[in-house]
Design a protein around this motif. Structure first.
Motif, PDB file in Angstrom:
ATOM      1  N   ALA A 146      -0.783  41.095  -5.435  1.00 12.19           N
ATOM      2  CA  ALA A 146      -0.897  40.519  -4.093  1.00 12.19           C
ATOM      3  C   ALA A 146      -0.331  41.477  -3.056  1.00 12.19           C
ATOM      4  O   ALA A 146      -0.917  41.667  -1.980  1.00 12.19           O
ATOM      5  CB  ALA A 146      -0.169  39.181  -4.035  1.00 12.19           C
ATOM      6  N   GLY A 147       0.805  42.099  -3.373  1.00 12.21           N
ATOM      7  CA  GLY A 147       1.401  43.037  -2.432  1.00 12.21           C
ATOM      8  C   GLY A 147       0.517  44.244  -2.187  1.00 12.21           C
ATOM      9  O   GLY A 147       0.386  44.715  -1.056  1.00 12.21           O
ATOM     10  N   ARG A 148      -0.102  44.741  -3.253  1.00 10.12           N
ATOM     11  CA  ARG A 148      -0.968  45.917  -3.115  1.00 10.12           C
ATOM     12  C   ARG A 148      -2.190  45.623  -2.253  1.00 10.12           C
ATOM     13  O   ARG A 148      -2.798  46.542  -1.717  1.00 10.12           O
ATOM     14  CB  ARG A 148      -1.416  46.395  -4.506  1.00 10.12           C
ATOM     15  N   HIS A 149      -2.565  44.345  -2.158  1.00 12.55           N
ATOM     16  CA  HIS A 149      -3.787  43.984  -1.424  1.00 12.55           C
ATOM     17  C   HIS A 149      -3.473  43.055  -0.255  1.00 12.55           C
ATOM     18  O   HIS A 149      -4.271  42.168   0.065  1.00 12.55           O
ATOM     19  CB  HIS A 149      -4.795  43.337  -2.380  1.00 12.55           C
ATOM     20  N   GLY A 151      -1.659  40.560   0.216  1.00 11.56           N
ATOM     21  CA  GLY A 151      -1.613  39.128  -0.039  1.00 11.56           C
ATOM     22  C   GLY A 151      -2.881  38.536  -0.611  1.00 11.56           C
ATOM     23  O   GLY A 151      -2.900  37.375  -1.020  1.00 11.56           O
ATOM     24  N   TRP A 152      -3.977  39.303  -0.648  1.00 11.72           N
ATOM     25  CA  TRP A 152      -5.247  38.779  -1.139  1.00 11.72           C
ATOM     26  C   TRP A 152      -5.358  38.951  -2.648  1.00 11.72           C
ATOM     27  O   TRP A 152      -5.188  40.045  -3.172  1.00 11.72           O
ATOM     28  CB  TRP A 152      -6.408  39.510  -0.467  1.00 11.72           C
ATOM     29  N   VAL A 153      -5.660  37.876  -3.350  1.00 11.99           N
ATOM     30  CA  VAL A 153      -5.950  37.940  -4.790  1.00 11.99           C
ATOM     31  C   VAL A 153      -7.207  37.119  -5.059  1.00 11.99           C
ATOM     32  O   VAL A 153      -7.263  36.317  -5.995  1.00 11.99           O
ATOM     33  CB  VAL A 153      -4.759  37.444  -5.651  1.00 11.99           C
ATOM     34  N   SER A 154      -8.229  37.315  -4.232  1.00 13.35           N
ATOM     35  CA  SER A 154      -9.424  36.480  -4.318  1.00 13.35           C
ATOM     36  C   SER A 154     -10.479  37.032  -5.255  1.00 13.35           C
ATOM     37  O   SER A 154     -11.345  36.301  -5.734  1.00 13.35           O
ATOM     38  CB  SER A 154     -10.038  36.293  -2.916  1.00 13.35           C
ATOM     39  N   GLY A 155     -10.469  38.346  -5.532  1.00 10.67           N
ATOM     40  CA  GLY A 155     -11.455  38.924  -6.439  1.00 10.67           C
ATOM     41  C   GLY A 155     -11.140  38.596  -7.889  1.00 10.67           C
ATOM     42  O   GLY A 155      -9.984  38.338  -8.238  1.00 10.67           O
ATOM     43  N   ASP A 184      12.267  39.285  -3.039  1.00 12.15           N
ATOM     44  CA  ASP A 184      11.743  38.167  -2.246  1.00 12.15           C
ATOM     45  C   ASP A 184      10.261  37.954  -2.534  1.00 12.15           C
ATOM     46  O   ASP A 184       9.786  36.812  -2.623  1.00 12.15           O
ATOM     47  CB  ASP A 184      11.954  38.437  -0.758  1.00 12.15           C
ATOM     48  N   GLU A 185       9.518  39.050  -2.652  1.00  9.61           N
ATOM     49  CA  GLU A 185       8.078  38.959  -2.913  1.00  9.61           C
ATOM     50  C   GLU A 185       7.809  38.309  -4.268  1.00  9.61           C
ATOM     51  O   GLU A 185       6.947  37.424  -4.386  1.00  9.61           O
ATOM     52  CB  GLU A 185       7.479  40.365  -2.864  1.00  9.61           C
ATOM     53  N   VAL A 186       8.531  38.738  -5.290  1.00 10.32           N
ATOM     54  CA  VAL A 186       8.348  38.186  -6.635  1.00 10.32           C
ATOM     55  C   VAL A 186       8.697  36.705  -6.660  1.00 10.32           C
ATOM     56  O   VAL A 186       7.979  35.886  -7.254  1.00 10.32           O
ATOM     57  CB  VAL A 186       9.200  38.987  -7.647  1.00 10.32           C
ATOM     58  N   THR A 187       9.791  36.335  -6.011  1.00  8.09           N
ATOM     59  CA  THR A 187      10.196  34.919  -5.979  1.00  8.09           C
ATOM     60  C   THR A 187       9.165  34.075  -5.241  1.00  8.09           C
ATOM     61  O   THR A 187       8.825  32.967  -5.665  1.00  8.09           O
ATOM     62  CB  THR A 187      11.571  34.783  -5.304  1.00  8.09           C
ATOM     63  N   GLN A 188       8.641  34.607  -4.145  1.00  6.03           N
ATOM     64  CA  GLN A 188       7.648  33.869  -3.371  1.00  6.03           C
ATOM     65  C   GLN A 188       6.347  33.710  -4.146  1.00  6.03           C
ATOM     66  O   GLN A 188       5.725  32.638  -4.130  1.00  6.03           O
ATOM     67  CB  GLN A 188       7.388  34.588  -2.044  1.00  6.03           C
ATOM     68  N   LEU A 189       5.923  34.756  -4.846  1.00 12.21           N
ATOM     69  CA  LEU A 189       4.638  34.729  -5.544  1.00 12.21           C
ATOM     70  C   LEU A 189       4.680  33.897  -6.814  1.00 12.21           C
ATOM     71  O   LEU A 189       3.715  33.192  -7.136  1.00 12.21           O
ATOM     72  CB  LEU A 189       4.201  36.154  -5.884  1.00 12.21           C
ATOM     73  N   PRO A 415      -3.964  35.051   1.831  1.00 19.21           N
ATOM     74  CA  PRO A 415      -2.630  35.653   1.864  1.00 19.21           C
ATOM     75  C   PRO A 415      -1.556  34.600   2.071  1.00 19.21           C
ATOM     76  O   PRO A 415      -1.741  33.639   2.816  1.00 19.21           O
ATOM     77  CB  PRO A 415      -2.690  36.617   3.058  1.00 19.21           C
ATOM     78  N   LEU A 416      -0.421  34.793   1.406  1.00 16.97           N
ATOM     79  CA  LEU A 416       0.706  33.909   1.611  1.00 16.97           C
ATOM     80  C   LEU A 416       1.266  34.137   3.014  1.00 16.97           C
ATOM     81  O   LEU A 416       1.163  35.231   3.559  1.00 16.97           O
ATOM     82  CB  LEU A 416       1.792  34.177   0.565  1.00 16.97           C
ATOM     83  N   PRO A 417       1.867  33.126   3.617  1.00 19.58           N
ATOM     84  CA  PRO A 417       2.426  33.315   4.969  1.00 19.58           C
ATOM     85  C   PRO A 417       3.543  34.348   4.952  1.00 19.58           C
ATOM     86  O   PRO A 417       4.238  34.516   3.953  1.00 19.58           O
ATOM     87  CB  PRO A 417       2.951  31.914   5.316  1.00 19.58           C
ATOM     88  N   GLU A 418       3.682  35.050   6.081  1.00 21.55           N
ATOM     89  CA  GLU A 418       4.736  36.051   6.199  1.00 21.55           C
ATOM     90  C   GLU A 418       6.103  35.385   6.072  1.00 21.55           C
ATOM     91  O   GLU A 418       6.341  34.306   6.613  1.00 21.55           O
ATOM     92  CB  GLU A 418       4.642  36.763   7.556  1.00 21.55           C
ATOM     93  N   ARG A 419       7.018  36.066   5.377  1.00 25.06           N
ATOM     94  CA  ARG A 419       8.383  35.562   5.289  1.00 25.06           C
ATOM     95  C   ARG A 419       9.108  35.827   6.604  1.00 25.06           C
ATOM     96  O   ARG A 419       8.935  36.862   7.237  1.00 25.06           O
ATOM     97  CB  ARG A 419       9.145  36.260   4.162  1.00 25.06           C
ATOM     98  N   ASP A 420       9.927  34.877   7.020  1.00 25.31           N
ATOM     99  CA  ASP A 420      10.803  35.098   8.158  1.00 25.31           C
ATOM    100  C   ASP A 420      11.972  35.937   7.680  1.00 25.31           C
ATOM    101  O   ASP A 420      12.696  35.534   6.775  1.00 25.31           O
ATOM    102  CB  ASP A 420      11.302  33.745   8.685  1.00 25.31           C
ATOM    103  N   PRO A 421      12.173  37.161   8.239  1.00 23.86           N
ATOM    104  CA  PRO A 421      13.271  38.006   7.777  1.00 23.86           C
ATOM    105  C   PRO A 421      14.626  37.298   7.814  1.00 23.86           C
ATOM    106  O   PRO A 421      15.492  37.598   7.007  1.00 23.86           O
ATOM    107  CB  PRO A 421      13.246  39.199   8.760  1.00 23.86           C
ATOM    108  N   ALA A 422      14.773  36.330   8.724  1.00 24.30           N
ATOM    109  CA  ALA A 422      16.039  35.612   8.807  1.00 24.30           C
ATOM    110  C   ALA A 422      16.295  34.749   7.582  1.00 24.30           C
ATOM    111  O   ALA A 422      17.418  34.337   7.315  1.00 24.30           O
ATOM    112  CB  ALA A 422      16.070  34.749  10.074  1.00 24.30           C
TER     113      ALA A 422
END
Length: 425
Positions: A146-149, A151-155, A184-189, A415-422
């Motif tokens: 997802a990160g490489r694309h 957030g898209w993993v539709s294919g 954070d990315e791994v936990t979110q995904l 794509p997953l929503p952007e994380r709030d850095p806060a």
């Protein structure tokens, strides 16, 4: 501890930074007294006749390199079939060498205390071997599909890779990422129910990247450098788009691109579109000494990644003394501290990129000071001794959990929503 490391890259088979990472980690773990066995593969496109399975020992590490099986799979064309076939060959080679003949030097079977997987391509063999030996599974997630694309993993292939990553994350008893942003990315995904995630930065052996002080003035037009894979997520298109603005304030500035990848022709078209084709040189993949020579010669290295789990090239460049100008994507934003060790800009921000480069080129003395500070930081925060000690601590703390059946993952097609850095931990 006895550690079984499973990796699809290990010298002399090196595809990218993962192979170098695993090599440095294993040799340092061995130097610290751990008993390390690596299960890996022979070169792509070979077979058991030309390149049979080997069981060797180098630099204190036992390396079992599995021969490729006869069925004809190509990684680029048949990625999932190729990966599954590779995993099958790794399992058989490991069980034959470890569960059967054992360690030839010891004359007895060798069993690990922990299995360590590096990335999704070895999920199947790592999970199978951890189950067979009934030991904890530690996995390092170097990047995500997802990160490489973006957030898209539709294919279909994207979804398959994502599902294997999800499975590996859920089967692991402990996880490692190379940066807080990757944690954070791994936990979110993959969900909050996965095991604990430890952040252990990549390391660097500064002895192989010699430092050269920056001259006050080279007396020639500035030369910028990019080094890395020629892929969309590396953001080279943004650097090319910024070059006309940079050349207006610093006439004659050129860009040298070292590396290869799938996007070279598109990047050539981008250079033509922005009318800077004569100012951009594509050198292809370079050997180590040639790359060091470029880093010593060029006025700054620009790493404009839109996605970057860590960015080992930034450490290698810092070791040589070349000033760093990087995006804040992922681990790059953690590795480079603006304005102490380099200059930064937001991913995809062409204007911000151009401003950062012009600032760096406009004051060579300040750039040289930042470069020295960057080199000094490497010996403290990014030594392989530190990386290996922290990794061994993860091994020691990992406990094999009770396994329960899991269903198929719910894979988002958007794509997953952007994380709030806060909200970052």
């Amino acid at each position: 501890m006895r550690v079984l490391i499973v990796s699809w890259e290990y010298p002399p088979v090196v595809v990218g930074g993962l192979g170098r990472h695993v090599h440095h980690l294993t040799t340092e773990l061995a130097a610290q007294g751990h008993d390390i066995v690596v299960v890996t593969r022979r070169a792509t496109g070979t077979d058991a006749v030309s390149h049979p399975t080997t069981d060797t020992r180098r630099e204190g590490v036992r390396i079992i390199a599995a021969a490729e099986d006869p069925p004809e799979f190509e990684f680029g064309r048949d990625m999932m079939a190729w990966t599954l076939a590779m995993g099958h060959s790794l399992i058989r080679a490991a069980l034959r060498s470890l569960g059967g003949q054992g360690d030839p030097a010891a004359g007895r079977p060798w069993e690990p205390d922990v299995v360590h997987a590096h990335d999704w391509l070895v999920a199947h063999p790592a999970i199978a071997l951890a189950e067979f030996f009934d030991v904890p599974l530690v996995s390092t997630i170097h990047a995500t599909e997802a990160g490489r694309h973006s957030g898209w993993v539709s294919g279909p292939t994207n979804r398959q890779v994502h599902s294997v990553e999800w499975w590996l994350a859920h089967e692991s008893d402990s996880l490692i990422t190379c940066s807080a942003s990757m944690r954070d990315e791994v936990t979110q995904l993959f969900g909050p129910e996965i095991s604990d995630v430890s952040v252990i930065h990549n390391g660097i052996d500064i002895r192989t990247w010699p430092f050269a002080p920056r001259p006050a003035s080279s007396g020639r037009p500035p030369e910028l450098l990019f080094a890395g894979r020629l892929e969309y997520e590396k953001g080279i298109q943004d650097l090319i788009a910024a070059l006309p603005r940079i050349r207006r304030s610093h006439p004659g500035t050129t860009l040298t691109i070292a590396g290869d990848g799938t996007q070279q022709e598109w990047l050539l078209d981008e250079a033509r579109r922005h009318r800077v084709a004569k100012s951009v040189r594509f050198l292809g993949a370079l050997g180590h000494d040639d790359l060091v020579g470029l880093m010593h010669r060029c006025d700054a290295i620009v790493l404009p990644s839109r996605y970057e789990p860590f960015g080992i090239v930034a450490l290698e460049a810092a070791a040589t003394g070349i000033p760093l100008i990087v995006s804040t994507a992922g681990g790059l934003g953690e590795a480079v501290s603006d304005p102490t060790t380099g200059l930064t800009f937001s991913p995809g921000d062409v204007a911000g990129l151009a401003d950062a480069v012009r600032t760096g080129l406009g004051d060579p003395a300040a750039a040289a000071v930042r470069a020295r500070h960057a080199r000094e930081r490497l010996t403290v925060d990014f030594s392989w001794t530190e990386v290996a000690e922290r990794t061994a601590a993860v091994y020691l703390a990992a406990k094999r959990r009770v396994r329960h059946p899991v269903g198929r993952p719910q894979i988002p097609e958007r794509p997953l929503p952007e994380r709030d850095p806060a909200q970052s931990v």
